[in-house]
Design an enzyme around this catalytic site. Structure first.
Site, short mmCIF file in Angstrom:
data_model
loop_
_atom_site.label_atom_id
_atom_site.label_comp_id
_atom_site.label_asym_id
_atom_site.label_seq_id
_atom_site.Cartn_x
_atom_site.Cartn_y
_atom_site.Cartn_z
N TRP A 168 0.83 -1.21 0.00
CA TRP A 168 0.00 0.00 0.00
C TRP A 168 0.86 1.25 0.00
CZ3 TRP A 168 -4.36 -0.69 -2.06
CH2 TRP A 168 -5.07 -1.89 -1.84
N ASP A 198 -1.37 6.84 6.52
CA ASP A 198 -2.43 5.94 6.06
C ASP A 198 -2.70 5.00 7.23
OD1 ASP A 198 -4.02 3.97 5.03
OD2 ASP A 198 -2.72 3.49 3.33
N LYS A 223 -12.59 -1.43 7.51
CA LYS A 223 -11.95 -2.38 8.44
C LYS A 223 -12.46 -2.13 9.86
CE LYS A 223 -8.31 -1.87 5.16
NZ LYS A 223 -8.28 -3.13 4.43
N1 PMP Z 1 -4.06 1.43 2.58
C1 PMP Z 1 -4.14 0.35 3.35
C2 PMP Z 1 -3.19 0.22 4.51
C3 PMP Z 1 -5.08 -0.65 3.07
O1 PMP Z 1 -5.15 -1.73 3.84
C4 PMP Z 1 -5.95 -0.48 1.97
C5 PMP Z 1 -7.04 -1.47 1.62
N2 PMP Z 1 -6.94 -2.72 2.04
C6 PMP Z 1 -5.81 0.65 1.18
C7 PMP Z 1 -4.87 1.59 1.52
C8 PMP Z 1 -6.68 0.88 -0.02
O2 PMP Z 1 -7.92 1.22 0.43
P1 PMP Z 1 -9.17 1.46 -0.54
O3 PMP Z 1 -9.52 0.14 -1.09
O4 PMP Z 1 -10.18 2.02 0.42
O5 PMP Z 1 -8.76 2.44 -1.57
#
Ligand code: PMP
Length: 358
Positions: A100, A171, A195
């Protein structure tokens, strides 16, 4: 059969929350309408969004000089919104701790007038640890971006770094409301809701007021200042997701707030880590000092055995335990709403599997 949902997200929600939502589904507070059918400008919805904000402020002890925004586009849109709003014509620093954060780095790199520098990375060892950070950074940088919890790799920052006047942008998608981080240690916090907060479709952003851009961003929807000025009602917000988030915040408060939840989360994680430590079959790929209490990967070291475990687990009602394709093996996501009984059932199942296959 009891189903335990170990999904990394969208993830398990508190049953008590779903029951309230069910009871209010067809007629919210004698309005004769579902929350989904309320105007986002109605007084009933205004009460919901204001309560959601004040509960989150209370739970995270968010200081008055921070704005809380309820946006859309997932955490992934924040990968672009953060540099668009904070780093135009500037340098943005990133810590690379997993899939991520790599996506966040790519999104920032895609902007013409943002210079991106990665100041630390754990990619050399497949992101199995949180890297050492430099003591000081370029004080002209717009921010340092970190991913507090790496959902796929199962690592988390135990301590939030301080880089003087350069704000930390986080994040916090997978461990918001699960660690008692101090909001003051961050300039911006963002998290996809799916989550620890509620349904997918809502993204929470907490931003220090002095970081709201003074010049308009080219696209109004991507402009934090405009969203803040309109109290997240510049356009139609994800009303039902905000309603569920409000119910989840009330539930977190009833669990003893973030402190109460964190204590329970630590106990759940400890139970699983102790089992992994004692096991001769299962191991954790993550360095001890970097382990997440939220997402816990484990492997047998043998792909066929991992597959057999996952198949047998599914048959027992353990859903979504399969590890992310980039790590393999298994991953238990133990978010706030995941019940302790589910972890107890899992460790008992792991012991039985080890006895039969060890
Ligand atoms: N950052 C992290 C740490 C994540 O776990 C996730 C999704 N699992 C995301 C970003 C992406 O999130 P989204 O699908 O809401 O764009």
């Amino acid at each position: 059969m009891t189903i335990y949902n170990f999904s990394a997200g969208p993830a398990v929600l508190p049953k008590a929350v779903l029951e309230i939502a069910q009871s209010e589904m067809l007629d919210y507070k004698n309005s004769g309408m579902s929350v989904m059918e309320l105007s986002h400008r109605s007084s009933l919805f205004e009460e919901i969004i204001q309560a959601a904000e004040s509960l989150l402020r209370e739970l995270m002890a968010i200081p008055d000089n921070y704005k809380v925004l309820f946006l859309q586009g997932g955490a992934s849109l924040q990968f672009s919104m953060v540099p668009l709003n904070l780093a135009q014509g500037k340098k943005a620093l990133y810590v690379s701790t997993g899939s991520w954060s790599k996506k966040a780095i790519s999104a920032a790199k895609a902007l013409d007038n943002v210079e991106v520098e990665v100041i630390a990375s754990s990619e050399d060892k497949n992101f199995t640890y949180i890297p050492e950070l430099p003591e000081t950074v370029d004080q002209n940088a717009a921010y340092v971006h970190i991913t507090t919890n790496n959902t796929i790799e199962g690592t988390a920052f135990a301590k939030i770094p301080n880089f003087g006047k350069v704000p930390v942008v986080a994040d916090m998608s997978s461990n918001i409301l699960a660690n008692d981080y101090k909001v003051e240690d961050f300039g911006v916090i963002y998290a996809g809701a799916q989550k620890n907060i509620g349904p997918a479709g809502l993204t929470v952003v907490i931003i220090r007021e002095d970081l709201l851009n003074q010049e308009a961003v080219f696209a109004p929807m991507l402009d934090y200042a405009l969203q803040a000025k309109n109290d997240s009602l510049y356009n139609t917000p994800p009303t039902y997701a905000i309603y569920i988030a409000k119910l989840v915040f009330e539930w977190v408060k009833a669990q003893g707030g973030v402190a109460g939840i964190t204590e329970k989360d630590q106990q759940k994680a400890q139970l699983l880590y102790d089992t992994i430590e004692k096991s001769k079959l299962f191991t954790s790929p993550v360095r001890k000092d970097s382990r997440s209490i939220t997402n816990i990967p484990f492997v047998t070291g043998d792909d066929a055995l991992d597959k057999a475990f996952n198949q047998a687990a599914l048959a027992e009602g353990f859903e979504n335990l399969k590890g992310h394709r980039s790590v393999g093996g298994m991953r238990a996501s133990l978010y706030n709403a995941f019940p302790t009984e589910g972890v107890e059932a899992l460790v008992a199942f792991m012991a039985k599997f080890e006895k039969e296959n060890g």
